[in-house]
Design a protein around this motif. Structure first.
Motif, PDB file in Angstrom:
ATOM      1  N   LYS A 251       0.814  -1.156  -0.138  1.00  0.00           N
ATOM      2  CA  LYS A 251       0.057  -0.018  -0.036  1.00  0.00           C
ATOM      3  C   LYS A 251       0.929   1.115  -0.014  1.00  0.00           C
ATOM      4  O   LYS A 251       0.624   2.184  -0.772  1.00  0.00           O
ATOM      5  N   THR A 252       1.894   1.207   0.992  1.00  0.00           N
ATOM      6  CA  THR A 252       2.801   2.498   0.830  1.00  0.00           C
ATOM      7  C   THR A 252       4.237   2.392   0.344  1.00  0.00           C
ATOM      8  O   THR A 252       5.045   3.169   0.771  1.00  0.00           O
ATOM      9  N   ARG A 253       4.553   1.011   0.054  1.00  0.00           N
ATOM     10  CA  ARG A 253       6.187   0.869  -0.465  1.00  0.00           C
ATOM     11  C   ARG A 253       6.060  -0.035  -1.321  1.00  0.00           C
ATOM     12  O   ARG A 253       5.222  -0.847  -1.520  1.00  0.00           O
ATOM     13  N   ARG A 254       7.147  -0.235  -2.317  1.00  0.00           N
ATOM     14  CA  ARG A 254       7.502  -1.400  -2.870  1.00  0.00           C
ATOM     15  C   ARG A 254       7.890  -2.386  -2.112  1.00  0.00           C
ATOM     16  O   ARG A 254       8.498  -2.439  -0.916  1.00  0.00           O
ATOM     17  N   VAL A 255       7.547  -3.877  -2.736  1.00  0.00           N
ATOM     18  CA  VAL A 255       7.825  -5.013  -2.047  1.00  0.00           C
ATOM     19  C   VAL A 255       8.770  -5.635  -3.074  1.00  0.00           C
ATOM     20  O   VAL A 255       8.602  -5.878  -4.152  1.00  0.00           O
ATOM     21  N   ARG A 256      10.009  -5.863  -2.524  1.00  0.00           N
ATOM     22  CA  ARG A 256      11.212  -6.301  -3.361  1.00  0.00           C
ATOM     23  C   ARG A 256      11.178  -7.695  -3.653  1.00  0.00           C
ATOM     24  O   ARG A 256      10.799  -8.584  -2.747  1.00  0.00           O
ATOM     25  N   ALA A 257      11.746  -8.394  -4.700  1.00  0.00           N
ATOM     26  CA  ALA A 257      12.063  -9.545  -5.011  1.00  0.00           C
ATOM     27  C   ALA A 257      12.824 -10.380  -4.133  1.00  0.00           C
ATOM     28  O   ALA A 257      13.801  -9.899  -3.261  1.00  0.00           O
ATOM     29  N   GLY A 258      12.434 -11.671  -3.397  1.00  0.00           N
ATOM     30  CA  GLY A 258      12.736 -12.384  -2.482  1.00  0.00           C
ATOM     31  C   GLY A 258      12.026 -12.062  -0.941  1.00  0.00           C
ATOM     32  O   GLY A 258      12.322 -12.812  -0.117  1.00  0.00           O
ATOM     33  N   SER A 259      11.165 -11.020  -1.071  1.00  0.00           N
ATOM     34  CA  SER A 259      10.271 -11.096  -0.003  1.00  0.00           C
ATOM     35  C   SER A 259       9.326 -12.339   0.424  1.00  0.00           C
ATOM     36  O   SER A 259       8.839 -12.549  -0.604  1.00  0.00           O
ATOM     37  N   ILE A 260       9.416 -12.743   1.720  1.00  0.00           N
ATOM     38  CA  ILE A 260       8.464 -13.789   2.176  1.00  0.00           C
ATOM     39  C   ILE A 260       7.419 -13.394   2.803  1.00  0.00           C
ATOM     40  O   ILE A 260       7.341 -12.449   3.666  1.00  0.00           O
ATOM     41  N   VAL A 261       6.144 -13.858   2.528  1.00  0.00           N
ATOM     42  CA  VAL A 261       4.893 -13.256   3.319  1.00  0.00           C
ATOM     43  C   VAL A 261       4.233 -14.609   3.578  1.00  0.00           C
ATOM     44  O   VAL A 261       3.849 -15.364   2.974  1.00  0.00           O
TER      45      VAL A 261
END
Length: 328
Positions: A251-261
């Motif tokens: 919502k307020t920032r980019r989520v970069r490759a390799g982020s785990i959710v």
């Protein structure tokens, strides 16, 4: 396609492709040295990894070797981001009800999420080290996804398109440290130690029809000291899909490759399916009897978390850990 990280002398291990039956593997060093490197340029590396996977499953891969989960690190031994949601609101509702706290209506429409430590993950068979049993040692069985770059403001459908891999999670919790930390009003820290992940991360296409609506529709099995205590259906009662969780992050920032959710503890309204963490069964006991009777884990206890496909075959391999006293 199934991917793993094999232990070596480095912090990040060596990327390997694993056969569908989890019996053989081949190093992908000629393609990408690590999983993070592959994720950084997924469109370039994924087709090459898929070619190696095809050869491996046909028994034609050069330098193939026997796959051993005990030689695995977490698929991403460390990550740029580990964000864990609480998509199964039933779990939150039970825990709050046990302490006579009302569940805010917003919990059904706005996801809960915390940002955990991602600099030091545990491998699937690594011992879980804790200094004291008094901390309230608890396992938490979850599902997680790894994403490619997600732009700020991404919608849930856009977020879903960036999911590249899925894993199982044991998100260890120290329950008796939680109340004091939450009372500070700043969230978890010491109560959320290093998280463990399954031996293998898989691409969504490996899951067939079980992967739909950005949810994984299969049961997650939990065995505590050899006794099955949980078989919650991961696709049921998941109020927020992975696409919604990722969109919430973005919502307020980019989520970069390799982020785990992470999904948060898998929890069903049908209590006959058992539990995916001890806190939940203790909450049910509190609601029913006015007191909790199931103890938290002790040194020497073991936990096994696994997910089987419709044919009864392991998809991700098993998380198998023993609780050990930390010796300084």
């Amino acid at each position: 396609m199934k991917l793993a990280t094999i232990k070596d002398a480095t912090r990040d291990g060596q990327l390997a492709v694993v056969s569908q039956d989890l019996k053989t593997a081949a190093l992908a060093d000629g393609i990408a040295a690590t999983l993070q490197r592959a994720l950084d340029d997924w469109s370039f590396h994924a087709p090459q990894l898929q070619d190696l996977s095809d050869l491996l499953n046909q028994g034609k891969a050069k330098h193939a070797f026997e796959f051993d989960p005990y030689q695995c690190m977490a698929p991403l031994p460390r990550a740029f981001q580990w964000a864990d949601g609480s998509a199964y609101v039933n779990h939150v509702e039970l825990v709050r009800k046990a302490r006579n706290a009302e569940l805010p209506a917003s919990f059904w429409t706005d996801p809960l999420m915390y940002q955990g430590g991602s600099d030091d993950f545990l491998g699937p068979t690594d011992d879980a080290l804790f200094a004291s049993e008094d901390w309230g040692i608890d396992f938490e069985a979850e599902v997680a996804v790894i994403v490619e770059d997600v732009p700020m403001g991404a919608t849930p459908p856009q977020a879903a398109d960036q999911i590249r891999l899925l894993m199982l999670v044991n998100d260890w919790s120290l329950r008796n440290l939680v109340p004091a930390e939450l009372a500070k009003g700043f969230g978890f820290f010491q109560s959320k130690p290093a998280t463990a992940f399954s031996p293998v991360a898989v691409t969504p296409d490996e899951l067939g029809s079980a992967w739909r609506d950005a949810r994984l529709h299969l049961p997650i099995d939990c065995f505590w000291n050899g006794k099955q205590v949980g078989q919650a259906q991961a696709g049921d009662d998941m109020v927020f899909s992975f696409s919604q969780l990722i969109a919430h992050m973005a919502k307020t920032r980019r989520v970069r490759a390799g982020s785990i959710v992470g999904s948060g503890t898998v929890s069903n309204k049908d209590a006959s399916r058992g539990y995916s963490c001890i806190a939940e069964v203790r909450a049910l006991e509190m609601i029913k009897d006015g007191k909790a009777s199931t103890p938290f884990m002790k040194f020497g206890d073991r936990i096994r978390i696994e997910m089987l496909d419709a044919a009864g075959k392991s998809i991700f391999g098993a998380i198998e850990q023993e609780v050990i006293a930390n010796q300084i």
